[in-house]
Design an enzyme around this catalytic site. Structure first.
Site, short mmCIF file in Angstrom:
data_model
loop_
_atom_site.label_atom_id
_atom_site.label_comp_id
_atom_site.label_asym_id
_atom_site.label_seq_id
_atom_site.Cartn_x
_atom_site.Cartn_y
_atom_site.Cartn_z
N HIS A 27 0.86 -1.19 0.00
CA HIS A 27 0.00 0.00 0.00
C HIS A 27 0.89 1.24 0.00
O HIS A 27 1.99 1.23 0.59
CB HIS A 27 -0.91 0.01 1.23
CG HIS A 27 -1.91 1.13 1.19
ND1 HIS A 27 -1.61 2.39 1.65
CD2 HIS A 27 -3.16 1.20 0.70
CE1 HIS A 27 -2.66 3.18 1.45
NE2 HIS A 27 -3.61 2.49 0.88
N GLU B 21 -3.46 2.29 -7.20
CA GLU B 21 -3.80 3.38 -6.29
C GLU B 21 -2.79 4.50 -6.47
O GLU B 21 -1.73 4.50 -5.82
CB GLU B 21 -3.76 2.88 -4.84
CG GLU B 21 -4.71 1.73 -4.57
CD GLU B 21 -5.15 1.69 -3.11
OE1 GLU B 21 -6.33 1.91 -2.85
OE2 GLU B 21 -4.31 1.47 -2.23
P1 13P Z 1 -9.31 6.67 0.29
O1 13P Z 1 -10.48 6.01 -0.42
O2 13P Z 1 -9.67 7.16 1.65
O3 13P Z 1 -8.67 7.70 -0.58
O4 13P Z 1 -8.22 5.51 0.53
C1 13P Z 1 -7.91 4.63 -0.49
C2 13P Z 1 -6.99 3.59 0.00
O5 13P Z 1 -5.90 3.87 0.46
C3 13P Z 1 -7.42 2.19 -0.11
O6 13P Z 1 -6.38 1.33 0.20
#
Ligand code: 13P
Length: 262
Positions: free
Chosen positions: A98, A170
């Site tokens: 992450h 992400e």
């Molecule tokens: P947010 O949806 O709060 O931006 O976070 C996304 C996330 O880090 C999922 O792992």
């Protein structure tokens, strides 16, 4: 062909044990009717909540995962969690790489490669997160960054392990309170790039690896994100931490996807 959809949340360092169990039970009840052959729902809570959650929650309905894992089974690794300890809980998923692990705690691609290999060897569905940061996006090297993260992180995978591999795209600039969501168009382009790299690495089998989008997903943008051809699911933070709200988001996304298929 209709795609299988994935909806999940990483609870990060929020919710204590009681809050986590209440949340998970609410979400399990609210989503009972959803066919799990078509939809996978998963939650990744804090380590301290996992033991109780694994007893109280039916993982055929809500898959549970860990937010991190050490590559070694045991040893002098103070503060780390072993794959054997996670297996003891009967968890299905291990999330690795992450953005907060990479950027706040300094995990690099080499460390993640060892973790991905260990996670798959221990039979976990392994969710590797990738994504460029704001500066990399400005320099227009996002595709190169994704390529490096994928080719390094996934370099030791065996073909038979591929059915247990998931990727989350992400972008770092899209995550959290200061993030701005990627447009569906931008996210689709990057998912398509990720798909290309996976196909380069794994041939036709690369087409079957689910790629989830995460980063400021909310009730509104979920509907358009999920209809993009290379987006298989949504990995949600803040907008998922209330069970009712997450259930609403999931149903909106499913409706929108179903409409797009007709
Ligand atoms: P947010 O949806 O709060 O931006 O976070 C996304 C996330 O880090 C999922 O792992």
């Amino acid at each position: 062909m209709k795609k299988k959809l994935y909806f999940g949340s990483n609870l990060k360092m929020y919710k204590n044990i009681n809050e986590t169990i209440t949340y998970l039970k609410q979400l399990q009840n609210a989503t009972l009717d959803l066919n799990r052959l078509e939809y996978t729902i998963f939650i990744i809570p804090s380590f301290t909540s996992l033991h109780q959650a694994s007893k109280d929650i039916n993982q055929d309905l809500i898959w549970l995962g860990a937010q991190n894992m050490c590559w070694a089974e045991q040893g002098q690794f103070t503060g780390e969690i072993s794959p054997l300890m996670l297996q003891e809980l009967g968890l299905k998923i291990v999330e690795l790489g992450h953005s907060e692990r990479r950027h706040v705690f300094g995990e690099d691609n080499q460390i993640l490669q060892k973790k991905v290999t260990a996670s798959l060897e221990h039979g976990f569905t392994t969710l590797l997160c990738v994504g460029e940061n704001e500066q990399e996006k400005e320099f227009d090297i996002s595709n190169e960054i994704l390529r490096i993260q994928l080719k390094t992180g996934l370099s030791d995978i065996k073909e038979e392990q591929l059915p247990k591999l998931w990727i989350a795209y992400e972008p770092v600039w899209a995550i959290g309170v200061n993030g701005k969501p990627a447009t569906a168009e931008y996210a689709q382009k990057k998912h398509s790039e990720i798909r290309t790299v996976l196909e380069e690495m794994f041939g036709a089998k690369g087409k079957e690896i689910p790629i989830l989008y995460g980063g400021s997903v909310n009730l509104q943008n979920a509907e358009v994100l999920i209809t993009q051809p290379d987006i298989d699911g949504l990995f949600v933070g803040r907008s998922a931490w209330n069970a009712e709200e997450f259930n609403h988001l999931i149903r909106n996304a499913i409706n929108s996807y179903q409409k797009s298929c007709t």
